[in-house]
Design a protein around this motif. Sequence first.
Motif, PDB file in Angstrom:
ATOM      1  N   SER A  29       0.873  -1.268  -0.168  1.00  0.00           N
ATOM      2  CA  SER A  29      -0.123   0.024  -0.038  1.00  0.00           C
ATOM      3  C   SER A  29       0.800   1.270  -0.004  1.00  0.00           C
ATOM      4  O   SER A  29       0.699   2.124  -0.882  1.00  0.00           O
ATOM      5  N   GLU A  30       1.789   1.254   0.902  1.00  0.00           N
ATOM      6  CA  GLU A  30       2.826   2.381   0.797  1.00  0.00           C
ATOM      7  C   GLU A  30       3.538   2.811  -0.353  1.00  0.00           C
ATOM      8  O   GLU A  30       3.800   3.673  -0.871  1.00  0.00           O
ATOM      9  N   ALA A  31       3.999   1.467  -1.115  1.00  0.00           N
ATOM     10  CA  ALA A  31       4.609   1.734  -2.400  1.00  0.00           C
ATOM     11  C   ALA A  31       3.727   2.201  -3.421  1.00  0.00           C
ATOM     12  O   ALA A  31       4.106   2.751  -4.493  1.00  0.00           O
ATOM     13  N   ALA A  32       2.471   1.659  -3.392  1.00  0.00           N
ATOM     14  CA  ALA A  32       1.378   2.008  -4.336  1.00  0.00           C
ATOM     15  C   ALA A  32       1.227   3.590  -4.190  1.00  0.00           C
ATOM     16  O   ALA A  32       1.157   4.272  -5.023  1.00  0.00           O
ATOM     17  N   ASP A  33       1.093   4.221  -2.908  1.00  0.00           N
ATOM     18  CA  ASP A  33       1.074   5.515  -2.770  1.00  0.00           C
ATOM     19  C   ASP A  33       2.294   6.290  -3.180  1.00  0.00           C
ATOM     20  O   ASP A  33       2.117   7.267  -4.001  1.00  0.00           O
ATOM     21  N   PHE A  34       3.530   5.756  -3.011  1.00  0.00           N
ATOM     22  CA  PHE A  34       4.539   6.374  -3.837  1.00  0.00           C
ATOM     23  C   PHE A  34       4.592   6.299  -5.466  1.00  0.00           C
ATOM     24  O   PHE A  34       4.914   7.421  -5.843  1.00  0.00           O
ATOM     25  N   ILE A  35       4.152   5.156  -5.777  1.00  0.00           N
ATOM     26  CA  ILE A  35       4.249   5.373  -7.197  1.00  0.00           C
ATOM     27  C   ILE A  35       3.133   6.291  -8.022  1.00  0.00           C
ATOM     28  O   ILE A  35       3.315   6.686  -8.813  1.00  0.00           O
ATOM     29  N   ALA A  36       1.975   6.261  -7.255  1.00  0.00           N
ATOM     30  CA  ALA A  36       1.076   7.034  -7.715  1.00  0.00           C
ATOM     31  C   ALA A  36       1.363   8.460  -7.599  1.00  0.00           C
ATOM     32  O   ALA A  36       1.170   9.184  -8.864  1.00  0.00           O
ATOM     33  N   ASP A  37       2.165   8.914  -6.591  1.00  0.00           N
ATOM     34  CA  ASP A  37       2.934  10.424  -6.540  1.00  0.00           C
ATOM     35  C   ASP A  37       3.638  10.697  -7.627  1.00  0.00           C
ATOM     36  O   ASP A  37       3.824  11.511  -8.051  1.00  0.00           O
ATOM     37  N   TYR A  38       4.496   9.684  -7.721  1.00  0.00           N
ATOM     38  CA  TYR A  38       5.631   9.804  -8.626  1.00  0.00           C
ATOM     39  C   TYR A  38       4.947   9.927  -9.976  1.00  0.00           C
ATOM     40  O   TYR A  38       5.582  10.893 -10.887  1.00  0.00           O
ATOM     41  N   LEU A  39       4.112   9.220 -10.508  1.00  0.00           N
ATOM     42  CA  LEU A  39       3.569   9.177 -11.955  1.00  0.00           C
ATOM     43  C   LEU A  39       2.509  10.116 -12.002  1.00  0.00           C
ATOM     44  O   LEU A  39       2.104  10.347 -13.375  1.00  0.00           O
ATOM     45  N   GLY A  40       1.998  10.591 -10.860  1.00  0.00           N
ATOM     46  CA  GLY A  40       1.357  11.669 -11.062  1.00  0.00           C
ATOM     47  C   GLY A  40      -0.238  11.300 -11.452  1.00  0.00           C
ATOM     48  O   GLY A  40      -0.944  11.994 -12.368  1.00  0.00           O
ATOM     49  N   VAL A  41      -0.619   9.997 -10.788  1.00  0.00           N
ATOM     50  CA  VAL A  41      -1.981   9.444 -11.016  1.00  0.00           C
ATOM     51  C   VAL A  41      -2.826   9.394  -9.872  1.00  0.00           C
ATOM     52  O   VAL A  41      -2.184   9.333  -8.573  1.00  0.00           O
ATOM     53  N   GLU A  42      -4.038   9.194  -9.973  1.00  0.00           N
ATOM     54  CA  GLU A  42      -4.900   9.113  -8.863  1.00  0.00           C
ATOM     55  C   GLU A  42      -4.559   7.625  -8.004  1.00  0.00           C
ATOM     56  O   GLU A  42      -4.522   6.649  -8.690  1.00  0.00           O
ATOM     57  N   ARG A  43      -4.606   7.587  -6.690  1.00  0.00           N
ATOM     58  CA  ARG A  43      -4.417   6.393  -5.790  1.00  0.00           C
ATOM     59  C   ARG A  43      -5.389   5.140  -6.159  1.00  0.00           C
ATOM     60  O   ARG A  43      -4.979   3.961  -6.143  1.00  0.00           O
ATOM     61  N   ASP A  44      -6.612   5.717  -6.522  1.00  0.00           N
ATOM     62  CA  ASP A  44      -7.528   4.742  -6.813  1.00  0.00           C
ATOM     63  C   ASP A  44      -7.877   4.379  -8.154  1.00  0.00           C
ATOM     64  O   ASP A  44      -8.534   4.019  -8.591  1.00  0.00           O
ATOM     65  N   ASN A  45      -6.961   4.863  -8.971  1.00  0.00           N
ATOM     66  CA  ASN A  45      -7.139   4.892 -10.377  1.00  0.00           C
ATOM     67  C   ASN A  45      -6.904   3.026 -10.713  1.00  0.00           C
ATOM     68  O   ASN A  45      -6.138   2.447 -10.349  1.00  0.00           O
ATOM     69  N   PRO A  46      -8.009   2.433 -11.310  1.00  0.00           N
ATOM     70  CA  PRO A  46      -7.937   1.098 -11.337  1.00  0.00           C
ATOM     71  C   PRO A  46      -6.805   0.424 -12.370  1.00  0.00           C
ATOM     72  O   PRO A  46      -6.507  -0.610 -12.036  1.00  0.00           O
TER      73      PRO A  46
END
Length: 214
Positions: free
Chosen positions: A152-169
């Motif tokens: 979950s924490e890695a997903a948050d980092f990747i979302a922020d890095y790539l500039g996409v929403e965390r709940d992006n399917p």
Amino acid sequence: MTEATSTAAMASAPASVSHAPAAPVPPIGLREKHKRRTRAAAMELFDANGYAQTTVAQIAEAADVSHTTFFRYFQSKEQVVISDDLDDEWQAVLEAIPPGLGRFDLLRAMVRGLVELVLADDWASDPARMKLIQSEPALLLVNQIESDRAISEAADFIADYLGVERDNPRLRVFIAAVGGMMFHIANGTEDVRDGRFLETLLEAIDLLEQGLPL
């Protein structure tokens, strides 16, 4: 970070060779010495008596620390085995990743960083520790919880890095595929020090990027 998680250096570029003298290794503090002694005592007791039969009181006595001191170092008997004390180093790895990487190069950078951290740490990469986690139901359960948190924490980092929403399917599917792949490989590896662990992970990332050709 635990048995857990996600992962670096500059992803696809080979690491440059430095000829500068190695930085001196800082001395180990008293707290860290006590933690290492406690872990060593615990592993000896687990090996001799079994994990389930070993109590916190026995570990504290064997390590020559008080019951109270034990719980200053570890939240539970499970955390003696599960915790690896690499959270700060892992955060530093993430902060050092350069901007502008695509999702697969970002993943390669994270994986390289994670594996380098684990291999550089005797406790995190200890095959006996890994075998114990995989063989004890109580440890497997705690490890799964810690792994889910790390993902979950890695997903948050990747979302922020790539500039996409965390709940992006699409991100959720990407994280699920990557996380499943990593833990399948990790759980099937008896000794991460055998030299093939990182290579196997990177080969799997290549397959994901290629659309999983057969």
